[in-house]
Every structure is written in C-alpha cells, then in structure tokens.
Design a protein around this motif. Structure first.
Motif, PDB file in Angstrom:
ATOM      1  N   CYS A  25     -11.593  -0.466   0.463  1.00  0.00           N
ATOM      2  CA  CYS A  25     -10.606  -1.434   0.928  1.00  0.00           C
ATOM      3  C   CYS A  25     -11.325  -2.437   1.827  1.00  0.00           C
ATOM      4  N   GLU A  48     -11.238   5.494   1.909  1.00  0.00           N
ATOM      5  CA  GLU A  48     -11.285   4.077   1.546  1.00  0.00           C
ATOM      6  C   GLU A  48     -12.042   3.265   2.589  1.00  0.00           C
ATOM      7  N   GLU A  87      -7.457  -5.051   5.076  1.00  0.00           N
ATOM      8  CA  GLU A  87      -6.515  -4.050   4.581  1.00  0.00           C
ATOM      9  C   GLU A  87      -6.508  -2.811   5.470  1.00  0.00           C
ATOM     10  N   TYR A 143       0.806  -1.222   0.000  1.00  0.00           N
ATOM     11  CA  TYR A 143       0.000   0.000   0.000  1.00  0.00           C
ATOM     12  C   TYR A 143       0.838   1.271   0.000  1.00  0.00           C
ATOM     13  N   ARG A 181      -6.443   5.619   3.120  1.00  0.00           N
ATOM     14  CA  ARG A 181      -6.945   4.294   3.512  1.00  0.00           C
ATOM     15  C   ARG A 181      -7.728   4.359   4.815  1.00  0.00           C
TER      16      ARG A 181
END
Length: 280
Positions: free
Chosen positions: A125, A119, A129, A91, A115
């Motif tokens: 994700c 995300e 993750e 990532y 993230r």
C-alpha cells in the motif's frame, strides 16, 4: 528488551500438564457452547479479531474455540488477497460484508489490520493509504461498537526464536508445509520492520472502545487456554438452559406401513478398508 523478543517475558514458560490442559480445554469449550447459546437467544453480535506474528498460534487457537460451536451461527473469516476490483473499493468495504448479524459470532483470522502490518512492511500500500487507515480504523471500529457489535481484538505475541523454530517445524512436516508462504519466510528477515509497524498500529488503534488484548503465545497450549478464558470474561453472557428435546419412539412397523425398498445389493458401497483395523 531484547530485539528478538516480541513477548513481554523472556525465556520459555513452563509446559502445562497434559491431563490438566485437556480437562481445562474441554471445560472452556463447553462454556463457549453455552455462551454461543446466549448469543443466539439474545441476538447479540460478536466480532473477534485475531492478529499477531506469523506462526504465533492464531489458527490453532481458533480451531479449538470453534471446534464445538454451531457452525450456522459461528464462522471464521480468512480473506485471500484482494481482487483487482476490491483494490478500488473503500478499504474496509470487503470486510463489512462479513460482520456478524444477530445471533452470530464472527472470528477474523487476520482482518483489516493487514494494512497496518504486512501491507505496510511489504509495500503493498502507499504511505498515504497507510496513514489514512490509521486515521479511519478507530472511527470505523467506533461505529461498529456504537451499533451494538461486541468487538474484541487479540494480538498473539511470540519471540523471534520460537517463530523461527515453528517455521522450521512446518517446513519439515508435509502435512503442514502448506502453511508456509513466501510472506512467512520474509517475516524472519523483517522482524524489526514488523515490530515498528506493530507499535505504530497499537499507538493509533488501541482505543477505549476497542482495546488490544495481548496473548502471550510462547506456548500454544497456554495461549489457547488464556484466550478462551478471556473471551468468556469479555462477553457478559448468562447461562441459558436449552429446551429439552423429546426423542419420539419409533412406531412399530406394520404390514400396511412397510415400504417396498430397493434391493441393497444394487447399491455401490465404499470399500471397508477399516476392517483391517479390527482387533483379532
């Protein structure tokens, strides 16, 4: 605290005096130029992360910070959505390529913290993750700091009411409408989801070696002044007087040194529409 408030303070702050704001902005920009000279001369590496709510004023603050900096030694990184190939990488991999080298300042206009924010909230994700990111981010940042990179992380905080007003202002302005994305509009209805994601992110990644620094951004002018001042205090720079540049006198033209120039009437010139703006 009111659920509509991301800011720690309810209500709007008093507006800054325009002349005082512009004077202080100019002073801080000059200090940033001097700080950059120190970064260049000493080979320091500076990485600044800007995160926060959509329409919180990150972009306008970055624009003022970098306005007079040498672009060869300062860059803004705003990465698009990852490609199919990048989705298969570690990532953090696509971000490491943009980290500063010696003498550089790199500003991330949103960063690997995508993230933990968009995300996570939008389901881009997996849960696995997401939790892996929260575990790895502190270690990743620890490695950056241990290697000598000066890492500063800012979170721009704004209330739900102010965010919505800024969205509506953008939608009515053809010059800024491009700033509105479907994700921005979606963030209004997902305010509480983003609040929970932000709190979880802070809990996992606000570390002694990479603290989150919150910028109250109900008033954009105030937030610009405050973040620029904070950058100058977070970096232990010293003023380095630049070497004086001697501008030589242009030698007088002589018959031997004269050049055979092309006929200027053969050039193609842009139309002088500015002439219409001349004073009578």
């Amino acid at each position: 605290m009111d659920r509509n408030l991301d800011s720690a303070h309810s209500g709007r702050p008093r507006k800054l005096d325009k002349k005082k704001y512009e004077k202080e902005l100019r002073r801080l920009q000059a200090e940033l130029v001097a700080m950059q000279q120190w970064v260049i001369e000493t080979g320091e590496r500076v990485c600044i992360i800007f995160e926060g709510r959509d329409a919180a004023g990150k972009g306008s603050a970055i624009a003022r910070i970098t306005q007079y900096l040498n672009p060869r030694h300062a860059k803004v990184v705003a990465l698009p959505a990852p490609t199919e190939r990048e989705k298969t990488q570690w990532y953090f991999q696509r971000y490491t390529a943009h980290l500063p080298a010696a003498g550089e300042i790199v500003i991330f206009d949103r960063s690997w913290y995508n993230r933990a924010g968009v995300e996570r909230v939008m389901g881009f994700c997996t849960v696995e993750e997401y939790h892996r990111f929260l575990r790895q981010a502190p270690d990743f940042e620890r490695m950056l700091v241990d290697d000598g990179i000066r890492l500063i992380k800012y979170w721009f905080s704004v209330s739900a009411q102010e965010q919505e007003e800024r969205f509506r202002s953008r939608s009515n302005d053809p010059m800024r409408r491009w700033k509105l994305s479907p994700m921005d509009v979606e963030s209004i209805s997902r305010w509480d989801d983003y609040s929970r994601a932000k709190d979880a992110m802070f809990a996992a990644t606000d570390t002694p070696w990479a603290r989150w620094r919150t910028v109250e951004s109900e008033d954009k002018k105030r937030s610009r002044i405050n973040v620029m001042n904070d950058i100058l205090h977070q970096i232990p720079w010293q003023r380095i007087e630049p070497a004086e540049v001697q501008i030589p006198h242009r030698p007088e033209a002589t018959e031997d040194s004269s050049l055979d120039r092309l006929d200027r009437n053969k050039y193609e010139y842009v139309e002088d529409v500015a002439a219409a703006l001349e004073k009578d």
